[in-house]
Design an enzyme around this catalytic site. Structure first.
Site, PDB file in Angstrom:
ATOM      1  N   GLN A   1     -98.483 -71.794 -26.851  1.00 44.57           N
ATOM      2  CA  GLN A   1     -98.382 -73.717 -27.617  1.00 44.57           C
ATOM      3  C   GLN A   1     -97.226 -74.681 -27.601  1.00 44.57           C
ATOM      4  OE1 GLN A   1     -99.496 -71.515 -31.438  1.00 44.57           O
ATOM      5  NE2 GLN A   1    -101.293 -70.561 -30.311  1.00 44.57           N
TER       6      GLN A   1
ATOM      7  N   HIS B   1     -97.441 -71.446 -32.811  1.00 39.81           N
ATOM      8  CA  HIS B   1     -97.457 -71.763 -33.849  1.00 39.81           C
ATOM      9  C   HIS B   1     -96.431 -72.768 -33.634  1.00 39.81           C
ATOM     10  CE1 HIS B   1    -100.345 -67.721 -35.727  1.00 39.81           C
ATOM     11  NE2 HIS B   1    -100.211 -68.433 -34.386  1.00 39.81           N
TER      12      HIS B   1
ATOM     13  N   TYR C   1    -106.630 -60.101 -35.764  1.00 43.97           N
ATOM     14  CA  TYR C   1    -106.930 -60.076 -34.114  1.00 43.97           C
ATOM     15  C   TYR C   1    -107.838 -58.160 -33.920  1.00 43.97           C
ATOM     16  CZ  TYR C   1    -106.061 -64.738 -33.841  1.00 43.97           C
ATOM     17  OH  TYR C   1    -105.403 -66.332 -34.162  1.00 43.97           O
TER      18      TYR C   1
END
Ligand SMILES: [Ca+2]
Length: 399
Positions: A108, A170, A294
């Site tokens: 990310q 994140h 998750y």
């Protein structure tokens, strides 16, 4: 506390819609009852569905992340890999950008949001958020540059998030501006288990007032910290903090008309949130959440506490929200004041109308590509940026 997921009434005025389950935390004293929801339907004055089409105005953007409009209507678009492109009169060109120090591109991480100074016409200042460092140690930073008409020059790193953390998850990193020309920047909690920081799960940073992870921060335009931030006088607290208890905000919008700040935040498995952000408030992560690990199993038994702010909306299953707009344009008059939330996993834009704690409208506009950003253009149209290897800029136009 009972953990009931109460289905919320929905008013449908959609061309095509798919609806995820939508919940209001049970402990919220203002949560609507079934009766109140029913009356919301009865009094709804939505006109018939608006016809619109999706027009691709730029393509072959490599994982684009953010966009900003120049005064002349040209659009600056970031690509996560570290490029900035400009779309002017229908043609897309790469523009030169001064070197981004220690840009970390992985997962990310990378070059993320872009935002013009509110007085850009006078000072030509552009703000970029990016991940810096490496897999072992990295953080989000703000780069301020000047747009000289051709290139982004005079780079200056004006802010670096502390503490640094490991991994490639994140980073948050939307920037919006408040009416006093200070900026809010959303910073993620740093990452999922098993990632740790200082011997405990990294996500716990979100509740720590001495850490900038899992926060919305408020800064001056030079990266310094305003003296009227909510925790400036709190011993041990980081003075940049505006709000806390966030997992990973990737949609942030400051509405100059209502003075409200809205955000969308990723849950883990399910439990994505739409929040109304206020100074000094705790938004609960990971103490209260509707999301699950998750790997399965609960993150918390609690979904609400009295000293924490409940989300206005919860999405389970997750849409993976990114990009948020509160529409104030004249092209779609019936949509004025509505929120538009992009979804990476849902590959859609969700149109939302909230009044108090009532959801008046939730309509899904399928896009068919991962939606990274949603903005209102200078022309009043709604623009959608898609996070694909060959990403697109799509304009919604009335039929
Ligand atoms: Ca929350």
């Amino acid at each position: 506390m009972k953990n009931l997921h109460r289905p919320f009434s929905l008013v449908i005025s959609a061309i095509a819609l798919t609806i995820g389950s939508c919940t209001i935390p049970e402990a919220n004293p203002n949560a609507p009852t079934a009766q109140a929801s029913a009356s919301a339907i009865a009094t709804n004055k939505e006109r018939p569905p608006i016809g619109f089409k999706q027009v691709t105005v730029a393509k072959d953007l490599e994982n684009p992340w953010g966009m900003a409009w120049l005064p002349d209507g040209a659009i600056l678009i970031t690509e996560r890999i570290g490029r900035v492109k400009i779309l002017r009169n229908g043609s897309l060109e790469q523009i030169a950008i001064a070197k981004i120090p220690k840009l970390f591109v992985s997962g990310q991480a990378g070059l993320m949001d872009i935002s013009l100074h509110p007085r850009f016409a006078q000072n030509r200042l552009v703000y970029l958020t990016f991940s810096t460092g490496n897999f072992q140690s990295n953080h989000t930073s703000i780069l301020r540059v000047k747009f000289d008409g051709k290139a982004l020059v005079e780079p200056q790193v004006i802010f670096e998030v502390t503490p640094s953390k490991s991994g490639n998850q994140h980073f948050g990193s939307r920037i919006v501006w408040l009416p006093d020309n200070t900026m809010l920047i959303a910073i993620g909690d740093g990452g999922n288990p098993p990632l740790q920081l200082n011997g405990e799960l990294m996500r716990k940073q979100a509740q720590k007032l001495n850490s900038q992870l899992g926060k919305v921060l408020r800064l001056k335009d030079d990266g310094s910290i305003p003296s009227d931030n909510p925790f400036v006088k709190t011993a041990g607290a980081n003075p940049a903090i505006w709000s806390y208890g966030h997992r990973n905000i990737q949609g942030l919008f400051a509405d100059p008309t209502s003075k409200q700040v809205w955000s969308t935040e990723h849950g883990s498995r399910g439990g994505d949130e739409l929040n109304l952000i206020e100074a000094g408030k705790n938004y609960g992560w990971p103490v209260v959440t509707f999301s699950q690990e998750y790997t399965g199993g609960k993150i918390s038994k609690e979904v609400s506490r009295l000293n924490m702010v409940d989300p206005k909306l919860v999405w389970t299953p997750a849409i993976a929200p990114s990009g948020l707009l509160l529409y104030r344009g004249n092209i779609f008059r019936d949509w004025q004041g509505n929120l538009f939330a992009g979804g990476l996993v849902s590959k859609s834009v969700v149109r939302i109308k909230i009044e108090g704690n009532k959801t008046i409208v939730q309509e899904t506009i399928p896009v068919g590509q991962r939606v990274r950003d949603v903005r209102q253009g200078k022309d009043g149209f709604i623009y959608i940026l898609t996070d694909e290897q060959a990403g697109q800029l799509i304009r919604l136009e009335p039929m």
